[in-house]
Design an enzyme around this catalytic site. Structure first.
Site, PDB file in Angstrom:
ATOM      1  CG  HIS A  86     -20.000 -13.634 -30.863  1.00 51.31           C
ATOM      2  ND1 HIS A  86     -19.526 -14.134 -32.061  1.00 51.31           N
ATOM      3  CD2 HIS A  86     -19.938 -14.674 -29.986  1.00 51.31           C
ATOM      4  CE1 HIS A  86     -19.200 -15.398 -31.913  1.00 51.31           C
ATOM      5  NE2 HIS A  86     -19.450 -15.751 -30.664  1.00 51.31           N
TER       6      HIS A  86
ATOM      7  CB  THR B 113     -14.521 -12.250 -37.002  1.00 46.59           C
ATOM      8  OG1 THR B 113     -14.815 -13.602 -37.380  1.00 46.59           O
ATOM      9  CG2 THR B 113     -15.218 -11.314 -37.955  1.00 46.59           C
TER      10      THR B 113
ATOM     11  CD  GLU C 154     -16.674 -14.816 -34.805  1.00 48.07           C
ATOM     12  OE1 GLU C 154     -17.117 -15.615 -35.651  1.00 48.07           O
ATOM     13  OE2 GLU C 154     -17.260 -13.755 -34.521  1.00 48.07           O
TER      14      GLU C 154
END
Length: 330
Positions: A115, A168, A198
């Site tokens: 990420h 998130t 996530e």
């Protein structure tokens, strides 16, 4: 008489299931997306053309958007802190191999690492931000670490990760929506697929808590309540800019995220409600007196937080971050 360590016993009892959770909730490196799937191909003759298209599309994104994307990126890049913290949780051992819990943490970290990698490269190529200031903030955040109030307690750590992974997910999903509205399809896809990761991770940690609840409902409810009384702080709560004190940049970033609607007080409350429902807090019975009081606290907390959220206000004037250049303040 030696006092029994219930938490360690529960972690050891659940460990045989962890390899199955890895197959269910994680994806092998060869099969999962990688940053290069979304970024300009440096081996292609069209690389400079692709970079030019990326930079042109990024011009439509506003100041608050860039601040939020930068803070999200720095948060993702502080993975050394998160992995080292989880590796020290009771029941997760690097010495007593094979230990499925440590394999989980490493594999989870490997997925999360992508990420920050993809977002960092996007920021660099966009030309809209001051990368050196961002890199300084990232180094500070890793150096400063964090204090999320969980200590080495696996119960509290899994409550935290269950909550944080969903937070998130929402943040990245909202950023993706904003990017697409501005016609930035590439960034929208990137943030949306990160949000998907996530969510998978949230589902896993949420399941860990549910299984622990079956083994030790009293201890788990008390741990959940303790975390909510302390409040779930974001992992980047010590975020700072160059020359500033720890945490100041995070406060200003939170205002931007609230203004954009990327992550709000209402989202915090909604996550709590979802966790209460999934872990069936309302239906727990035969608890100890302390755990019963904790259960009642958890059921009443959303309404209490909603009353507080109604009175909250946020400044409209944008704080000027060193991360975002004049070009990024369109």
């Amino acid at each position: 008489m030696v006092k029994k360590n219930i938490r360690l016993e529960v972690m050891e009892a659940i460990e045989p299931k962890v390899d199955g959770y890895m197959k269910e909730f994680l994806i092998a490196p060869e099969d999962i997306w990688q940053p290069t799937d979304f970024l300009p191909d440096s081996q292609s003759e069209k690389f400079y053309e692709q970079v030019s298209d990326l930079r042109e599309a990024s011009k439509e994104l506003g100041y608050d958007f860039w601040v939020t994307l930068v803070a999200d990126t720095i948060t993702e890049e502080a993975l050394p802190t998160y992995e080292s913290w989880l590796m020290d949780v009771e029941g997760i051992s690097q010495q007593d191999e094979p230990n499925s819990w440590s394999r989980w943490v490493r594999a989870w970290t490997g997925e999360e690492n992508r990420h920050g990698d993809v977002l960092n490269k996007y920021l660099y190529l966009s030309g809209r931000v001051n990368m050196r200031e961002i890199e300084i903030s990232t180094q500070h955040l890793i150096s400063d670490g964090f204090d999320i109030g969980t200590d080495r307690d696996p119960y509290k750590n899994f409550v935290y990760t269950s909550f944080q992974e969903l937070a998130t997910n929402l943040s990245h999903k909202r950023v993706a929506q904003l990017a697409r509205k501005k016609g930035n399809t590439l960034l929208g896809k990137m943030c949306n697929i990160i949000a998907g990761d996530e969510m998978r991770h949230h589902l896993a940690y949420r399941e860990f808590v549910k299984v622990i609840m079956d083994h030790d409902p009293n201890g788990m409810v008390l741990a959940f309540t303790d975390m909510m009384k302390k409040k779930i702080v974001m992992p980047a709560h010590f975020l700072r800019e160059s020359g500033e004190s720890a945490g100041k940049a995070f406060e200003n970033f939170s205002v931007c995220a609230q203004r954009l609607g990327v992550y709000t007080a209402t989202d915090y409350i909604d996550i709590l409600k979802k966790l209460n429902d999934y872990w069936e807090i309302d239906g727990l019975r035969a608890l100890s007196d302390d755990a019963e009081r904790a259960r009642e606290y958890l059921m009443k907390l959303p309404a209490r937080l909603e009353r507080i959220a109604e009175r909250m206000s946020y400044p409209e004037d944008a704080y000027r971050f060193s991360w975002v250049t004049a070009n990024g303040a369109l």
